[in-house]
Write an enzyme that holds these catalytic residues in place. Sequence first.
Site, PDB file in Angstrom:
ATOM      1  N   GLN A  57       1.988  -5.900  -3.452  1.00 40.38           N
ATOM      2  CA  GLN A  57       2.446  -6.041  -2.064  1.00 40.38           C
ATOM      3  C   GLN A  57       3.772  -5.274  -1.870  1.00 40.38           C
ATOM      4  O   GLN A  57       4.048  -4.369  -2.634  1.00 40.38           O
ATOM      5  CB  GLN A  57       2.597  -7.512  -1.652  1.00 40.38           C
ATOM      6  CG  GLN A  57       1.281  -8.254  -1.498  1.00 40.38           C
ATOM      7  CD  GLN A  57       0.646  -8.691  -2.804  1.00 40.38           C
ATOM      8  OE1 GLN A  57       1.278  -9.310  -3.634  1.00 40.38           O
ATOM      9  NE2 GLN A  57      -0.610  -8.370  -2.992  1.00 40.38           N
ATOM     10  N   ASP A 108       0.808  -1.234   0.000  1.00 41.70           N
ATOM     11  CA  ASP A 108       0.000   0.000   0.000  1.00 41.70           C
ATOM     12  C   ASP A 108       0.834   1.274   0.000  1.00 41.70           C
ATOM     13  O   ASP A 108       0.438   2.288   0.565  1.00 41.70           O
ATOM     14  CB  ASP A 108      -0.969   0.007   1.209  1.00 41.70           C
ATOM     15  CG  ASP A 108      -1.917  -1.161   1.192  1.00 41.70           C
ATOM     16  OD1 ASP A 108      -2.294  -1.590   0.094  1.00 41.70           O
ATOM     17  OD2 ASP A 108      -2.281  -1.650   2.279  1.00 41.70           O
ATOM     18  N   LYS A 150       1.877   2.272  -5.007  1.00 41.17           N
ATOM     19  CA  LYS A 150       2.498   1.750  -6.244  1.00 41.17           C
ATOM     20  C   LYS A 150       1.600   2.043  -7.451  1.00 41.17           C
ATOM     21  O   LYS A 150       2.080   2.400  -8.507  1.00 41.17           O
ATOM     22  CB  LYS A 150       2.699   0.228  -6.133  1.00 41.17           C
ATOM     23  CG  LYS A 150       3.643  -0.183  -5.014  1.00 41.17           C
ATOM     24  CD  LYS A 150       3.705  -1.684  -4.868  1.00 41.17           C
ATOM     25  CE  LYS A 150       2.396  -2.294  -4.366  1.00 41.17           C
ATOM     26  NZ  LYS A 150       2.024  -1.916  -2.986  1.00 41.17           N
ATOM     27  N   GLY A 153      -4.591  -4.080  -3.839  1.00 41.40           N
ATOM     28  CA  GLY A 153      -5.550  -3.020  -4.119  1.00 41.40           C
ATOM     29  C   GLY A 153      -4.740  -1.805  -4.509  1.00 41.40           C
ATOM     30  O   GLY A 153      -4.070  -1.217  -3.666  1.00 41.40           O
ATOM     31  N   HIS A 154      -4.729  -1.479  -5.797  1.00 40.47           N
ATOM     32  CA  HIS A 154      -3.898  -0.381  -6.291  1.00 40.47           C
ATOM     33  C   HIS A 154      -4.807   0.757  -6.751  1.00 40.47           C
ATOM     34  O   HIS A 154      -5.616   0.584  -7.656  1.00 40.47           O
ATOM     35  CB  HIS A 154      -3.010  -0.857  -7.445  1.00 40.47           C
ATOM     36  CG  HIS A 154      -2.041  -1.937  -7.042  1.00 40.47           C
ATOM     37  ND1 HIS A 154      -1.267  -2.627  -7.932  1.00 40.47           N
ATOM     38  CD2 HIS A 154      -1.715  -2.427  -5.824  1.00 40.47           C
ATOM     39  CE1 HIS A 154      -0.511  -3.503  -7.277  1.00 40.47           C
ATOM     40  NE2 HIS A 154      -0.777  -3.401  -5.996  1.00 40.47           N
TER      41      HIS A 154
END
Length: 423
Positions: A223, A13, A16, A40-41
């Site tokens: 990640q 988180d 990225k 979750g990007h």
Amino acid sequence: MANTVVIGAQWGDEAKGKIVDYLAGEADVVVRYNGGNNAGHTVMVGSETYKFHLIPSAILYPDVTPIMADGMVIDPKVCLSELDGLVKRGVVIDNLRISRNAHVIMPYHPLQDRLEEEQKGGKAIGTTARGIGPAYADKASRIGIRMGELVDPKRFKARLTEIMKFKNALIEKVYGAEPMSESAIYEEYSEYAQKLRPFVTDTNFIVAEALAQGKKLMFEGAQGTLLDIDYGTYPFVTSSHTGAGGACIGTGAGPRAIERIIGVGKSYTTRVGAGVFPTELLDETGCYIRERGHEYGTTTGRPRRCGWLDTVAIRFSAMVNGMTGLSLTLLDVLGGLDTLKICKAYKCDGVETTNLPGDWDSITECVPVYDELPGWQEDISGVRKFEDLPANAQAYVRHVESLVGIPVEYISVGPERTQTIVR
Ligand code: GDP
Ligand code: IMO
Ligand code: MG
């Protein structure tokens, strides 16, 4: 643009998605190489916010070929729903290519994930419950189903029958849970397979050909390095190769293809799930950061644990990834605090060290050693040039650079694409 890998330098988180999106405009091919929908990007373009879990963030650029490579684990249902959401928003998805070697997250994987976590009780990892660990375990045990098999009805049926014997024995006899229906799974997943078939191909050759043609490649890590299955704070890690090396496993690109490695690190530290976190703040400063940074998981909505920047951790990430530059994100969130702390070393059982301990279990006490810097009160979210940042914010960035030993190439002062400072 040099062929670039973008990776998380902390526990995930780190923004990225934002940095990949910022850089992807110059790329021809963008490859996501690890993880699944545990990621979750978030990408914000103007007033539009996109949350990517499986699809490479660069899909927003119509001229880019987004690739989901061998190292990923793909939940077909989630993949289709994400693609559907993008199509509804007018995003062109035709260029997407999914590796036939990527493994499929089957419905028994999230179930196993949950049952394993329950079994661990107080020692639970705090996974995202998406079936990531069990899917990678099956891959290593050679009982996984790959995307190429899923989209071939005959092979899928044979493989599923073979595997369901193991799975139902495990579910029933070890966990005492209800067995799953093979025919129901076959029916449901055959439908997903039909919809995904046009995207599934041998992506290694696409990447290799792009390299041969001198096209520009970018690799999107999911990640963070400290969640890596080898480098991370084991066992409180994910199950994939999150680091820059992962970009050369099952993508079609060898190590010599990589020219630039950008580590993305928050200006502070966050972590979701259990595991060591030496600079964690359990006080009002931690709450201040959580609220100002909206530090709630993109995937699970869980509140993220927050703490001061830990350069012992980032230096380790820089070392093991061969990082060429750092992207320091969410700097705006630290505004309004009188004093900022940066961890430069740990004192472990009375001994000061600048190296990240590998064996946390053998340490009874590990406390951070901090440098203290004055904060700034100004809102910096509108700043676009380094020189226009308040002097104390500039000094903070320079201090991070001197402690980590690599240049901060990008500074992010807000979630939107343009809220980015290039050094
Ligand atoms: P990722 O998993 O590394 O892509 O990061 P996430 O998207 O899970 O979490 C990063 C969060 O920070 C998202 O909500 C972003 O929209 C937001 N964000 C990214 N960069 C900045 C920034 O510079 N400032 C602020 N305030 N928010 C940011
Ligand atoms: P992005 O790509 C933050 C964490 C989970 C848990 C551990 C193992 O958005 O940075 P898993 O479901 O992978 O078996 O969970 O890893 N985790 C993440 N934390 N960001 C992520 O992804 C994460 N993906 C997994 O919270 O502690
Ligand atoms: Mg995330």
